[in-house]
Scaffold this motif. Structure first.
Motif, PDB file in Angstrom:
ATOM      1  N   LEU A 132       0.842  -1.182   0.000  1.00  0.00           N
ATOM      2  CA  LEU A 132       0.000   0.000   0.000  1.00  0.00           C
ATOM      3  C   LEU A 132       0.881   1.236   0.000  1.00  0.00           C
ATOM      4  CD1 LEU A 132      -0.044   1.271   3.123  1.00  0.00           C
ATOM      5  CD2 LEU A 132      -1.581  -0.630   3.507  1.00  0.00           C
ATOM      6  N   LYS A 133       0.333   2.308  -0.551  1.00  0.00           N
ATOM      7  CA  LYS A 133       1.012   3.594  -0.576  1.00  0.00           C
ATOM      8  C   LYS A 133       0.156   4.590   0.193  1.00  0.00           C
ATOM      9  CE  LYS A 133       3.418   2.841  -4.937  1.00  0.00           C
ATOM     10  NZ  LYS A 133       3.695   3.353  -6.310  1.00  0.00           N
ATOM     11  N   VAL A 134       0.803   5.338   1.059  1.00  0.00           N
ATOM     12  CA  VAL A 134       0.111   6.324   1.879  1.00  0.00           C
ATOM     13  C   VAL A 134       0.581   7.715   1.468  1.00  0.00           C
ATOM     14  CG1 VAL A 134      -0.343   7.152   4.213  1.00  0.00           C
ATOM     15  CG2 VAL A 134      -0.096   4.697   3.789  1.00  0.00           C
ATOM     16  N   LEU A 135      -0.367   8.563   1.070  1.00  0.00           N
ATOM     17  CA  LEU A 135      -0.077   9.951   0.739  1.00  0.00           C
ATOM     18  C   LEU A 135      -0.731  10.849   1.768  1.00  0.00           C
ATOM     19  CD1 LEU A 135       0.263   8.483  -2.103  1.00  0.00           C
ATOM     20  CD2 LEU A 135      -0.240  10.707  -3.093  1.00  0.00           C
ATOM     21  N   ASP A 136       0.012  11.787   2.275  1.00  0.00           N
ATOM     22  CA  ASP A 136      -0.519  12.751   3.231  1.00  0.00           C
ATOM     23  C   ASP A 136       0.367  13.976   3.171  1.00  0.00           C
ATOM     24  OD1 ASP A 136      -2.002  13.955   5.201  1.00  0.00           O
ATOM     25  OD2 ASP A 136      -1.857  12.293   6.617  1.00  0.00           O
ATOM     26  N   TYR A 137      -0.132  15.083   3.611  1.00  0.00           N
ATOM     27  CA  TYR A 137       0.720  16.250   3.589  1.00  0.00           C
ATOM     28  C   TYR A 137       0.643  17.032   4.892  1.00  0.00           C
ATOM     29  CZ  TYR A 137      -3.576  18.471   1.713  1.00  0.00           C
ATOM     30  OH  TYR A 137      -4.866  18.890   1.496  1.00  0.00           O
ATOM     31  N   VAL A 138       1.759  17.718   5.160  1.00  0.00           N
ATOM     32  CA  VAL A 138       1.940  18.436   6.412  1.00  0.00           C
ATOM     33  C   VAL A 138       2.330  19.871   6.065  1.00  0.00           C
ATOM     34  CG1 VAL A 138       3.243  18.555   8.562  1.00  0.00           C
ATOM     35  CG2 VAL A 138       2.744  16.330   7.532  1.00  0.00           C
ATOM     36  N   GLY A 139       1.676  20.814   6.681  1.00  0.00           N
ATOM     37  CA  GLY A 139       2.045  22.206   6.449  1.00  0.00           C
ATOM     38  C   GLY A 139       1.522  22.736   5.139  1.00  0.00           C
ATOM     39  N   MET A 140       2.268  23.648   4.528  1.00  0.00           N
ATOM     40  CA  MET A 140       1.811  24.389   3.351  1.00  0.00           C
ATOM     41  C   MET A 140       2.081  23.607   2.067  1.00  0.00           C
ATOM     42  SD  MET A 140       2.942  28.193   4.583  1.00  0.00           S
ATOM     43  CE  MET A 140       2.408  29.004   3.085  1.00  0.00           C
ATOM     44  N   GLY A 141       1.266  22.584   1.828  1.00  0.00           N
ATOM     45  CA  GLY A 141       1.352  21.847   0.578  1.00  0.00           C
ATOM     46  C   GLY A 141       2.490  20.851   0.496  1.00  0.00           C
ATOM     47  N   GLN A 142       3.147  20.558   1.603  1.00  0.00           N
ATOM     48  CA  GLN A 142       4.262  19.615   1.591  1.00  0.00           C
ATOM     49  C   GLN A 142       3.718  18.198   1.746  1.00  0.00           C
ATOM     50  OE1 GLN A 142       7.140  20.119   4.737  1.00  0.00           O
ATOM     51  NE2 GLN A 142       8.777  19.206   3.526  1.00  0.00           N
ATOM     52  N   ARG A 143       3.682  17.463   0.646  1.00  0.00           N
ATOM     53  CA  ARG A 143       3.072  16.146   0.656  1.00  0.00           C
ATOM     54  C   ARG A 143       4.122  15.051   0.758  1.00  0.00           C
ATOM     55  NH1 ARG A 143      -0.806  13.910  -4.127  1.00  0.00           N
ATOM     56  NH2 ARG A 143       1.182  13.903  -5.228  1.00  0.00           N
ATOM     57  N   PHE A 144       3.811  14.034   1.569  1.00  0.00           N
ATOM     58  CA  PHE A 144       4.721  12.908   1.797  1.00  0.00           C
ATOM     59  C   PHE A 144       4.094  11.618   1.266  1.00  0.00           C
ATOM     60  CE2 PHE A 144       5.895  16.104   4.845  1.00  0.00           C
ATOM     61  CZ  PHE A 144       7.265  15.985   4.973  1.00  0.00           C
ATOM     62  N   LEU A 145       4.942  10.703   0.878  1.00  0.00           N
ATOM     63  CA  LEU A 145       4.498   9.383   0.423  1.00  0.00           C
ATOM     64  C   LEU A 145       5.397   8.322   1.034  1.00  0.00           C
ATOM     65  CD1 LEU A 145       3.475   8.205  -3.097  1.00  0.00           C
ATOM     66  CD2 LEU A 145       5.285   6.990  -1.901  1.00  0.00           C
ATOM     67  N   TYR A 146       4.779   7.286   1.603  1.00  0.00           N
ATOM     68  CA  TYR A 146       5.574   6.150   2.069  1.00  0.00           C
ATOM     69  C   TYR A 146       4.891   4.837   1.703  1.00  0.00           C
ATOM     70  CZ  TYR A 146       2.520   5.635   6.233  1.00  0.00           C
ATOM     71  OH  TYR A 146       1.454   5.439   7.087  1.00  0.00           O
ATOM     72  N   LEU A 147       5.705   3.799   1.603  1.00  0.00           N
ATOM     73  CA  LEU A 147       5.227   2.463   1.257  1.00  0.00           C
ATOM     74  C   LEU A 147       5.017   1.649   2.511  1.00  0.00           C
ATOM     75  CD1 LEU A 147       7.547   1.537  -1.761  1.00  0.00           C
ATOM     76  CD2 LEU A 147       5.274   2.565  -1.829  1.00  0.00           C
ATOM     77  N   ASP A 148       4.048   0.751   2.451  1.00  0.00           N
ATOM     78  CA  ASP A 148       3.788  -0.170   3.554  1.00  0.00           C
ATOM     79  C   ASP A 148       3.403  -1.513   2.950  1.00  0.00           C
ATOM     80  OD1 ASP A 148       3.498  -1.085   6.140  1.00  0.00           O
ATOM     81  OD2 ASP A 148       2.204   0.559   6.774  1.00  0.00           O
ATOM     82  N   SER A 149       3.318  -2.538   3.778  1.00  0.00           N
ATOM     83  CA  SER A 149       2.998  -3.877   3.300  1.00  0.00           C
ATOM     84  C   SER A 149       1.657  -4.349   3.848  1.00  0.00           C
ATOM     85  CB  SER A 149       4.096  -4.865   3.719  1.00  0.00           C
ATOM     86  OG  SER A 149       3.723  -6.189   3.415  1.00  0.00           O
ATOM     87  N   LEU A 150       0.943  -5.107   3.031  1.00  0.00           N
ATOM     88  CA  LEU A 150      -0.320  -5.691   3.477  1.00  0.00           C
ATOM     89  C   LEU A 150      -0.115  -7.010   4.215  1.00  0.00           C
ATOM     90  CD1 LEU A 150      -2.489  -5.023   0.283  1.00  0.00           C
ATOM     91  CD2 LEU A 150      -2.509  -3.755   2.427  1.00  0.00           C
ATOM     92  N   ASP A 151       1.137  -7.434   4.350  1.00  0.00           N
ATOM     93  CA  ASP A 151       1.431  -8.720   4.994  1.00  0.00           C
ATOM     94  C   ASP A 151       1.467  -8.642   6.513  1.00  0.00           C
ATOM     95  OD1 ASP A 151       1.719 -10.080   2.571  1.00  0.00           O
ATOM     96  OD2 ASP A 151       3.812  -9.459   2.385  1.00  0.00           O
ATOM     97  N   LYS A 152       1.322  -7.461   7.063  1.00  0.00           N
ATOM     98  CA  LYS A 152       1.573  -7.270   8.491  1.00  0.00           C
ATOM     99  C   LYS A 152       0.342  -7.470   9.377  1.00  0.00           C
ATOM    100  CE  LYS A 152       5.346  -4.043   7.516  1.00  0.00           C
ATOM    101  NZ  LYS A 152       6.409  -5.002   7.836  1.00  0.00           N
ATOM    102  N   MET A 153      -0.764  -7.914   8.805  1.00  0.00           N
ATOM    103  CA  MET A 153      -1.988  -8.065   9.588  1.00  0.00           C
ATOM    104  C   MET A 153      -2.315  -9.545   9.802  1.00  0.00           C
ATOM    105  SD  MET A 153      -4.371  -4.975   8.203  1.00  0.00           S
ATOM    106  CE  MET A 153      -3.692  -3.303   8.179  1.00  0.00           C
TER     107      MET A 153
END
Length: 283
Positions: A132-153
């Motif tokens: 899975l990919k998670v997109l979110d942003y903090v502050g004035m339009g600064q967007r972050f993206l990180y990867l995660d795995s679906l195997d952890k549940m």
């Protein structure tokens, strides 16, 4: 003035990328099923949730997208304000952030997006890559993206049954990154998916909440889409990071952003204060 216009363009590109969908190369799937969830959040000392938002889960053949359409709409107002302003009529640009943040709410024509109102996160789950990919942003339009795995549940399916949102459901439990969860899923909707990062049960997750009842997701509607909804992902303008790096940034998140344009003067300002952020994941 050229330097100010350069800053203006950088801010515009960053915010527009975070708030708007673009056609073409970033179309990665088409959703035929749309699920609506009420997402409620509560503080440990409170009896009632302090906020409830309606989230959407769009499910395609290979990918799903979980997001808050109302929040994206508010963010798009800022993007439109900046994108549609003719740069040739801008006389000055003032930017206030950090210690110099400023409240523009008393100024006529101000558009704003408050970080405490709604969810800026978008979660994309891929069946093919099991990531899975998670997109979110903090502050004035600064967007972050990180990867995660679906195997952890590691779910534990339990014999208990109940009817929730008119669907016959079965119970399951999960310990995930520091919190214990109770979920209810239905095999009448045979999709391996659910709200936020949750997936991996033999049916749609209808309800899930942690045992402290701080975070709760419950299905409130389901729609078979007659016209497939495009699932789009724009990564180019995102800052790639790890989940741990993202959480550090989220803890420092400002209260939001405001834009005002009047008589040729543009003001871009962070809203004073910080968000009282309680992470879902604590490990």
């Amino acid at each position: 003035m050229k330097q100010l216009l350069a800053i203006f363009c950088i801010c515009t590109l960053s915010i527009c990328s975070a708030a708007q969908e673009k056609p073409g190369k970033n179309i990665i799937d088409q959703a035929s099923l749309r699920c609506y969830y009420a997402f409620s959040k509560k503080k440990p000392t409170d009896l009632k949730p302090y906020r409830v938002d309606t989230m959407v889960l769009d499910i395609g053949s290979e990918l799903s997208r979980f997001y808050d359409p109302a929040r994206l709409g508010r963010d798009s107002l800022i993007a439109a304000k900046m994108k549609n302003t003719d740069a040739s009529i801008i006389k000055s640009i003032s930017i206030f952030k950090g210690e110099n943040s400023k409240d523009l709410s008393g100024m006529v024509g101000t558009v704003s997006s408050n970080s405490a109102e709604g969810e800026s996160v978008q979660v994309f789950k891929s069946k093919k890559s099991n990531q899975l990919k998670v997109l979110d942003y903090v502050g004035m339009g600064q967007r972050f993206l990180y990867l995660d795995s679906l195997d952890k549940m590691s779910w534990k399916v339990l014999p208990d049954t109940a009817t929730i949102a008119s669907y016959p459901c079965q119970k399951a439990s999960l310990n995930f990154r520091g919190r214990d969860y109770i979920a209810w899923f239905t095999t009448e909707v045979p999709v391996n998916d659910g709200p936020w990062k949750f997936s991996g049960l033999p049916g749609l997750i209808v309800k899930i909440e942690d045992t402290e009842a701080l975070f709760s997701f419950q299905l409130v509607g389901l729609k078979q889409l007659s016209t497939p909804q495009l699932i789009q992902l724009e990564e180019k303008s995102s800052l790639k990071c790890t989940r741990a790096e993202f959480e550090k940034q989220k803890l420092k998140q400002g209260a939001g952003m405001q834009v005002n344009f009047n008589a040729g003067d543009m003001i871009i300002a962070e809203i004073p204060g910080q968000v009282d952020y309680t992470p879902i994941e604590i490990e």
